[in-house]
Each structure stands twice: as C-alpha cells, then as structure tokens.
Scaffold this active site. Structure first.
Site, mmCIF file in Angstrom:
data_model
loop_
_atom_site.group_PDB
_atom_site.id
_atom_site.type_symbol
_atom_site.label_atom_id
_atom_site.label_comp_id
_atom_site.label_asym_id
_atom_site.label_seq_id
_atom_site.Cartn_x
_atom_site.Cartn_y
_atom_site.Cartn_z
ATOM 1 N N ASP A 268 0.280 -1.380 0.022
ATOM 2 C CA ASP A 268 0.049 -0.278 0.071
ATOM 3 C C ASP A 268 1.082 1.264 -0.155
ATOM 4 O O ASP A 268 1.932 0.946 0.381
ATOM 5 C CB ASP A 268 -0.823 0.169 1.278
ATOM 6 N N CYS A 308 -6.672 3.258 -19.074
ATOM 7 C CA CYS A 308 -7.212 4.103 -18.235
ATOM 8 C C CYS A 308 -7.742 4.952 -18.837
ATOM 9 O O CYS A 308 -8.181 5.908 -19.966
ATOM 10 C CB CYS A 308 -7.061 4.803 -17.043
ATOM 11 N N CYS A 311 -6.725 7.971 -19.977
ATOM 12 C CA CYS A 311 -5.357 8.601 -21.630
ATOM 13 C C CYS A 311 -6.538 7.739 -23.063
ATOM 14 O O CYS A 311 -6.298 8.103 -23.190
ATOM 15 C CB CYS A 311 -4.624 6.524 -21.372
HETATM 16 ZN ZN LIG Z 1 -4.331 6.214 -18.116
#
Ligand SMILES: [Zn+2]
Ligand SMILES: COC(=O)c1ccc(CCNc2nc3cc4nc(N)[nH]c(=O)c4cc3[nH]2)cc1
Length: 374
Positions: A268, A308, A311
């Site tokens: 994490d 993503c 993007c």
């Molecule tokens: Zn991205």
C-alpha cells in the site's frame, strides 16, 4: 476458522515471487496486489465505482484518522466502514501505530500505550493495543493490523531492541483483545529496525503467535531502498509460505517489483494518489510532470500504453490546462491514471510470475522506465 484463506498458486522459478489468491468476506484478491489508500474512508478524488473500473480489489483505511473523525462509534452505527463508504469489496485498516508517530504531537509512549494530541484540534488522546483493536473491530475491515511501534529509522540498537520487544508484547495483547477473528483477520507486524538479529527475532516471535498474515513494518521511513531490500531478505524467508506477506507503505514501481521478487504479496502507499494531485504521473517511460510547459501543446495521452479513462479521452495538454487552472478534474484524471498504472503493473507482474518470466519482465520494465541506463 479465520476470516481469510490464502491460496498459494505458484512460486516463481526465477525469484521468490508468488502468485496467490486471498479469499476474504468481501471478495477475492489476486496477489501480488497494490492497495490504494483511502485514509479517511475515501480514496481521494475517486468514487467506489471508478475504483472498481480500474480493477481495485482492496483498499486501505486508517484507524487513527477515523477514530479522531468522525469516530468509530458513528461508523459502527452506519453499519460499518463498508456501508458507510459504499465499498463492498475488501478493506484493510492500519492500526494507528504509524500514524500517531508521523502525524500527531506524540506526548508519551509507555508499556500501556501512546498518549498524543490530535493533529485536527489538539485534543489529548490515549490509544492502547486493546483500544486500537476495539476501534478496528467497530470499523469492520476484513483485515486489521496489530498495534505496533514503527521504530524510527535513526533509532540505535538498544532503542530498537526495546521497541521491537514491546511491539511483540502488544501483539499478544491485540490477539487477546480481538473480538471477531472469524470475520476480521488480524495481521502481526514485524519490526526490528535495520538490525538483522532484531528483525529475525521479531519475525520468529511474531510467527509463533500464529497470525493469519504478516506485515513487514518499520520500512519505507527514509531508509535507502537497498537497506529496505536487505531487511526483506533477512525477514521474509522466516515468514510462513502459506500466509500472505504485506510490506507497509511501499508503492513506487521499482519497489513494488523488488518487493515481489523478495516474496511480498501485498503493498500500500499514498504515493500514487498524492503525487497525482500535485501533477506528477507514472508512464511506461518514467514519471512525467504534466503541468510543465513542455506539454502545453502535447495532444498525446499521458501514456499511450495505458487503458485508463484519462488516457482514452484526454490529452496531456488538456490535463496540464486543468492543473494550471486549479480545476478539480485535474486531480481526478491524474489519480485515475496513477492508480490504474500501478494496478496494471501488478497485473503484468502476476502474468510474468505465471509465465516464469518475472526477472525478464523487470529488466524490460526498468529499461523502458529509465531505472537502468541503456
Ligand atoms: Zn492512463
Ligand atoms: C509522495 O509520497 C508520499 O507522500 C509518501 C508518504 C509516505 C510514504 C511512506 C509510508 N511508509 C510507511 N507507511 C507505514 C505504515 C505502517 N503502519 C504500521 N502499523 N506499522 C509500520 O511499521 C508502518 C510502516 C510504514 N511505512 C511514502 C510516500
């Protein structure tokens, strides 16, 4: 009967890396895994739906912060942390050990526990191992951490030895205080600073207490990365192969790879979300400070290898504009991207372990990222 079941699927032939599945009351987690940090019951700038969209399977939250605000009693009344924050996948809570030392004006640490002043309003508080477990039981996370002292990096041998031994006594007290072992898995935390004998003593004694999982604490606190890797090589081999290992506070691409190679299953870090809000993003060719002038007319995505939402729909020029204009969407798009980058890296790592090619993957990743010169 423990709250979790760890399935070890494969141990990499090229390294100490492992492929696993961690079954929890709120779903299964593919390991090695990176856990986005949601300190105050939210991963900053992300909705739970967006976290699912990028593939997050477990997130971390902090006992220290939620105890101070809004209070664990209120969250218990809401039906626990999952209901309160509308997240139905797995949650891990840190116990407050680290946060008290790093955030509050620490007043005192004794065998009994720690006295500190709230970083929010300066009010005085006392947390013992029993109190920390009581708070974590009220919050209801699937995995909860023992209350420990994260020994400071610069501590000398004697302080480190005493601190490590106290953390062992606190671990026993946490085990006794834990009310719901069948619903919440309590992980022990190995300390011992940067000293081999203390690290190995801490690992052996913690493993004797038979926790369902083990964290390596006291790292990522300012020590050189080479020392962190050395501590892992001393410590991880003493942890049971059939239980998950969690390296706390680690989340840069190189450290994730080096940690996996040394047998770590869970990570994490606030790094990806925090640097995102300051305009720094990960790309396959290294970090990129998107607010820099050089990107003013750069109409490419942040990373042309990324899948993503940011993007797929926006350019560097647009996201730079958002940062310059102090638009909230800037933090949101950069956060979505940075978390997706690390979650995708972990997917690639899992695939490489499956194909016994993790060290080759690491060399290629490091070469492209710029960690190693041509
Ligand atoms: Zn991205
Ligand atoms: C922009 O990047 C950042 O702001 C940033 C901030 C902190 C870290 C490092 C966090 N490191 C870390 N978190 C930790 C949490 C821990 N919890 C417990 N209970 N015990 C530990 O022994 C412990 C050690 C840690 N080490 C890394 C990056």
């Amino acid at each position: 009967m423990s709250a979790i079941r760890f399935e070890l699927l494969k141990v990499c032939k090229q390294s100490g890396a492992r492929l696993g599945k961690l079954h929890t009351p709120h779903g299964t987690i593919d390991t090695p895994i990176f856990m986005p940090v949601g300190t105050q019951a939210t991963v900053k700038a992300m909705t739970p739906e967006e976290l699912k969209e990028i593939g997050a399977q477990i997130i971390l939250s902090n006992t220290y912060h939620l105890y101070l605000r809004p209070g664990e009693k209120l969250i218990e009344k809401a039906g626990g942390l999952h209901n309160f924050m509308h997240w139905d996948r797995a949650i891990l809570t840190d116990s407050g050990g680290f946060q008290v030392f790093s955030l509050s004006d620490l007043r005192d640490i004794t065998e009994e526990g720690v006295t500190f002043k709230s970083h929010i309003d300066g009010s005085k508080h006392f947390i013992s191992p029993e109190k920390a477990i009581e708070i974590e039981n009220a919050l209801g996370a699937d995995i909860i951490m023992a209350f420990d002292e994260c020994t400071p990096y610069e501590a000398d041998y004697d302080y480190t030895k005493n601190s490590m031994e106290r953390t062992l006594r606190w671990a026993e007290r946490c085990l006794k205080a834990h009310r719901k072992p069948e619903k919440q898995a309590l992980f022990g935390i190995v300390q011992g600073g940067m000293f081999k004998d203390l690290r190995q003593e801490s690992a052996r004694q913690t493993v004797k207490m038979d926790f369902p999982g083990y964290a390596v604490g006291g790292l990522s606190i300012g020590e050189p990365k080479e020392i962190m890797y050395q501590v892992l090589e001393w410590t991880v081999p003493l942890l049971p192969e059939n239980k998950p290992r969690y390296l706390m506070g680690v989340g840069s691409p190189d450290a994730l790879l080096e940690g996996v190679i040394r047998g770590i299953d869970m990570f994490d870090c606030v790094l990806p979300t925090r640097i995102a809000r300051n305009g720094t993003v990960f790309t396959s060719k290294g970090k990129l400070v998107v607010r820099n002038a050089e990107y003013a007319e750069d109409f490419r995505p942040l990373d042309d290898e990324c899948d993503c939402y940011a993007c797929k729909n926006y350019s560097r020029a647009y996201i730079r504009h958002l940062f310059k204009a102090k638009e909230i969407l800037a933090a949101r798009l950069a956060t979505i991207h940075n978390l997706r980058f690390l979650l995708r890296l972990m997917e690639d790592i899992r695939r490489a372990i499956m194909e016994d090619s993790l060290l080759d993957f690491k060399e290629e990743f490091f070469r492209k990222y710029g960690y190693t010169k041509e």
